[in-house]
Design a protein around this motif. Structure first.
Motif, PDB file in Angstrom:
ATOM      1  N   ASN A  97       0.826  -1.206   0.000  1.00 31.68           N
ATOM      2  CA  ASN A  97       0.000   0.000   0.000  1.00 31.68           C
ATOM      3  C   ASN A  97       0.863   1.259   0.000  1.00 31.68           C
ATOM      4  O   ASN A  97       0.563   2.227  -0.703  1.00 31.68           O
ATOM      5  CB  ASN A  97      -0.956   0.001   1.191  1.00 31.68           C
ATOM      6  CG  ASN A  97      -2.034  -1.056   1.061  1.00 31.68           C
ATOM      7  OD1 ASN A  97      -2.322  -1.556  -0.015  1.00 31.68           O
ATOM      8  ND2 ASN A  97      -2.636  -1.402   2.184  1.00 31.68           N
ATOM      9  N   GLU A  98       1.919   1.241   0.796  1.00 30.84           N
ATOM     10  CA  GLU A  98       2.819   2.392   0.845  1.00 30.84           C
ATOM     11  C   GLU A  98       3.449   2.660  -0.521  1.00 30.84           C
ATOM     12  O   GLU A  98       3.568   3.812  -0.947  1.00 30.84           O
ATOM     13  CB  GLU A  98       3.906   2.175   1.901  1.00 30.84           C
ATOM     14  CG  GLU A  98       4.836   3.359   2.058  1.00 30.84           C
ATOM     15  CD  GLU A  98       5.867   3.134   3.154  1.00 30.84           C
ATOM     16  OE1 GLU A  98       6.083   4.087   3.924  1.00 30.84           O
ATOM     17  OE2 GLU A  98       6.445   2.024   3.240  1.00 30.84           O
ATOM     18  N   SER A  99       3.825   1.601  -1.242  1.00 31.10           N
ATOM     19  CA  SER A  99       4.416   1.794  -2.571  1.00 31.10           C
ATOM     20  C   SER A  99       3.396   2.406  -3.538  1.00 31.10           C
ATOM     21  O   SER A  99       3.757   3.258  -4.355  1.00 31.10           O
ATOM     22  CB  SER A  99       4.975   0.476  -3.125  1.00 31.10           C
ATOM     23  OG  SER A  99       3.945  -0.426  -3.471  1.00 31.10           O
ATOM     24  N   ILE A 105       0.913   4.387  -2.622  1.00 29.21           N
ATOM     25  CA  ILE A 105       0.735   5.773  -2.176  1.00 29.21           C
ATOM     26  C   ILE A 105       1.908   6.639  -2.629  1.00 29.21           C
ATOM     27  O   ILE A 105       1.717   7.727  -3.183  1.00 29.21           O
ATOM     28  CB  ILE A 105       0.566   5.829  -0.643  1.00 29.21           C
ATOM     29  CG1 ILE A 105      -0.768   5.190  -0.244  1.00 29.21           C
ATOM     30  CG2 ILE A 105       0.675   7.264  -0.128  1.00 29.21           C
ATOM     31  CD1 ILE A 105      -0.889   4.872   1.241  1.00 29.21           C
ATOM     32  N   LYS A 106       3.130   6.154  -2.409  1.00 27.11           N
ATOM     33  CA  LYS A 106       4.315   6.939  -2.793  1.00 27.11           C
ATOM     34  C   LYS A 106       4.372   7.196  -4.292  1.00 27.11           C
ATOM     35  O   LYS A 106       4.865   8.230  -4.735  1.00 27.11           O
ATOM     36  CB  LYS A 106       5.586   6.243  -2.321  1.00 27.11           C
ATOM     37  CG  LYS A 106       5.816   6.382  -0.835  1.00 27.11           C
ATOM     38  CD  LYS A 106       7.134   5.769  -0.411  1.00 27.11           C
ATOM     39  CE  LYS A 106       7.387   6.025   1.055  1.00 27.11           C
ATOM     40  NZ  LYS A 106       8.660   5.454   1.511  1.00 27.11           N
ATOM     41  N   ALA A 107       3.853   6.247  -5.076  1.00 26.53           N
ATOM     42  CA  ALA A 107       3.824   6.417  -6.531  1.00 26.53           C
ATOM     43  C   ALA A 107       2.669   7.322  -6.968  1.00 26.53           C
ATOM     44  O   ALA A 107       2.588   7.707  -8.132  1.00 26.53           O
ATOM     45  CB  ALA A 107       3.709   5.062  -7.217  1.00 26.53           C
ATOM     46  N   GLY A 108       1.773   7.641  -6.035  1.00 21.91           N
ATOM     47  CA  GLY A 108       0.651   8.519  -6.337  1.00 21.91           C
ATOM     48  C   GLY A 108      -0.459   7.857  -7.139  1.00 21.91           C
ATOM     49  O   GLY A 108      -1.238   8.541  -7.788  1.00 21.91           O
ATOM     50  N   TRP A 110       1.303  -3.094 -11.414  1.00 16.62           N
ATOM     51  CA  TRP A 110       1.003  -2.884  -9.996  1.00 16.62           C
ATOM     52  C   TRP A 110       0.361  -4.127  -9.394  1.00 16.62           C
ATOM     53  O   TRP A 110       0.687  -4.523  -8.272  1.00 16.62           O
ATOM     54  CB  TRP A 110       0.105  -1.659  -9.799  1.00 16.62           C
ATOM     55  CG  TRP A 110       0.873  -0.380  -9.888  1.00 16.62           C
ATOM     56  CD1 TRP A 110       0.830   0.545 -10.887  1.00 16.62           C
ATOM     57  CD2 TRP A 110       1.834   0.090  -8.945  1.00 16.62           C
ATOM     58  NE1 TRP A 110       1.705   1.569 -10.620  1.00 16.62           N
ATOM     59  CE2 TRP A 110       2.339   1.315  -9.431  1.00 16.62           C
ATOM     60  CE3 TRP A 110       2.327  -0.392  -7.738  1.00 16.62           C
ATOM     61  CZ2 TRP A 110       3.295   2.057  -8.750  1.00 16.62           C
ATOM     62  CZ3 TRP A 110       3.279   0.353  -7.048  1.00 16.62           C
ATOM     63  CH2 TRP A 110       3.757   1.558  -7.568  1.00 16.62           C
TER      64      TRP A 110
END
Length: 143
Positions: free
Chosen positions: A33-35, A37-40, A95
Motif C-alpha cells: 500500500n505504501e508503494s 501511495i508513494k507512486a501517487g 502494480w
C-alpha cells in the motif's frame, strides 16, 4: 484511467492465510500500500470481513432472496480491492503483479467506467454528473 484490483481467493488460500503470522501479512500489505501511495496511484481500497459475516441477494426470483454466509463450497471469495490510477492496462497489471498474495489468490483487474464513457445527452448521466459534483463539494474531495 481508474482500475479496480479485485482480490479473490479460493478456500485453500483462505485457510493458508489463517495460518500465517498476522504481523507479517500486515507488514507485507502495508509495504505494498505504501508503494502505491508513494507512486501517487492509490485512490482507495479496503479489505472485507470473513464471508460468515456476509450475505448474498439473489435476483433469480421475485422478490430477491437473501442468503446468509458462509456459502458452503466456494470456488473464489472476493476479499478486498484497491482502486488505482494508471495510464494503461499494462501499468495496472504491473502494480497488480507486485501485490503480496500467494497461491490460490488472484487479482482481477478491471477498468472503472467514467462518466465520459456514456452518452452525455442521457438524462441519468447528467443527473449522475450533478450528484458527483454535489458529493465532491460536501466532501471536499475529487474522484
Amino acid at each position: 484511467m481508474k482500475y479496480m484490483l479485485i482480490m479473490r481467493s479460493n478456500d485453500q488460500a483462505v485457510e493458508d492465510y489463517e495460518n500465517l503470522d498476522f504481523t507479517e501479512v500486515i507488514a507485507a500489505m502495508g509495504a505494498y500500500n505504501e508503494s502505491l501511495i508513494k507512486a501517487g496511484v492509490l485512490l482507495g481500497g479496503e479489505g472485507l470481513t470473513d464471508a460468515k459475516e456476509g450475505f448474498v441477494v439473489d435476483f433469480d426470483s421475485t422478490p430477491p432472496v437473501v442468503t446468509d454466509g458462509p456459502y458452503g463450497e466456494t470456488k473464489e471469495l472476493f476479499n478486498g480491492f484497491w482502486i488505482i490510477q494508471a495510464a494503461s492496462p499494462e501499468e495496472a497489471a504491473e502494480w497488480a503483479k507486485r501485490c503480496p498474495l500467494g497461491p490460490g489468490s488472484k487479482l482481477e483487474v478491471r477498468r472503472v467506467t467514467e462518466l465520459e464513457d456514456f452518452p452525455q445527452d442521457n438524462e441519468w448521466i447528467q443527473k449522475e454528473a450533478g450528484w458527483r459534483a454535489e458529493a465532491e463539494g460536501r466532501l471536499g474531495t475529487a474522484n
